[in-house]
Design a protein around this motif. Structure first.
Motif: not given
Length: 192
Positions: A7-11, A144-147
């Protein structure tokens, strides 16, 4: 458990890594997935994220008529499940990793730009790097991911961590102000 996929999406890469910590599997059928998603979020924003009309999403969730549900919609619905499945398990796993000095390993294939007090220096090489993120950057990435931070913010945090762990650790003390930017991300995977 799901295998890491390119994937290229960090999320999405974080979501795939989190999936290794799930205590039970999510639903697999599109209608069942949509019914679950609609219990956790409103119809209109969900429809917008999967590029579908709200009426179509409601119909698909009923499971009666899936004739216009195309493979792109199915992939986006799967991403939504990965994004939202077992949020409490995800948070506990992240906290446990941070509390016990666990490694958050990032594997990426990308081009970078280096910024120093002397200017910016883009590097045209496509580099493959596997590096353990410093604990501070792993913590910032999880927070940051949780936010629900966007991919650009996650990319900046990841770039700071990769810069500190891989590129700048050998710099003389007077050049520690260097910064790294990820320009062209071809692949990102996380392991923890």
């Amino acid at each position: 458990m799901p295998q890491p996929t390119p994937t290229t999406s960090i999320t999405h890469a974080l979501d795939l890594a989190d999936a290794r910590h799930w205590t039970r599997k999510p639903p697999t059928r599109p209608a069942t997935r949509l019914r679950h998603l609609l219990t956790t979020q409103p119809l209109e924003p969900l429809a917008a994220r999967i590029f579908a009309y709200p009426a179509a999403v409601a119909r698909w969730a009923e499971g009666d008529d899936l004739s216009d549900l195309n493979p792109t919609h199915a992939v986006l619905i799967e991403r939504e499940i990965y994004r939202s499945w077992q949020p409490d398990v995800r948070r506990r796993a992240h906290q446990q990793i941070l509390d016990h000095n666990g490694c958050v390993t990032a594997q990426l294939h990308a081009r970078f730009t280096y910024t120093t007090p002397n200017g910016e220096f883009p590097d045209a090489r496509l580099q493959r790097i596997t590096e353990d993120l410093p604990a501070l950057h792993a913590s910032r990435l999880f927070e940051a991911r949780h936010a629900q931070a966007d991919d650009d913010e996650l990319r900046r945090i990841l770039a700071d961590g990769i810069g500190e762990a891989h590129f700048f650790r050998a710099l003389p003390h007077d050049q520690q102000q260097a910064a790294l930017t990820i320009n062209d991300l071809h692949l990102i995977q996380f392991y923890y």
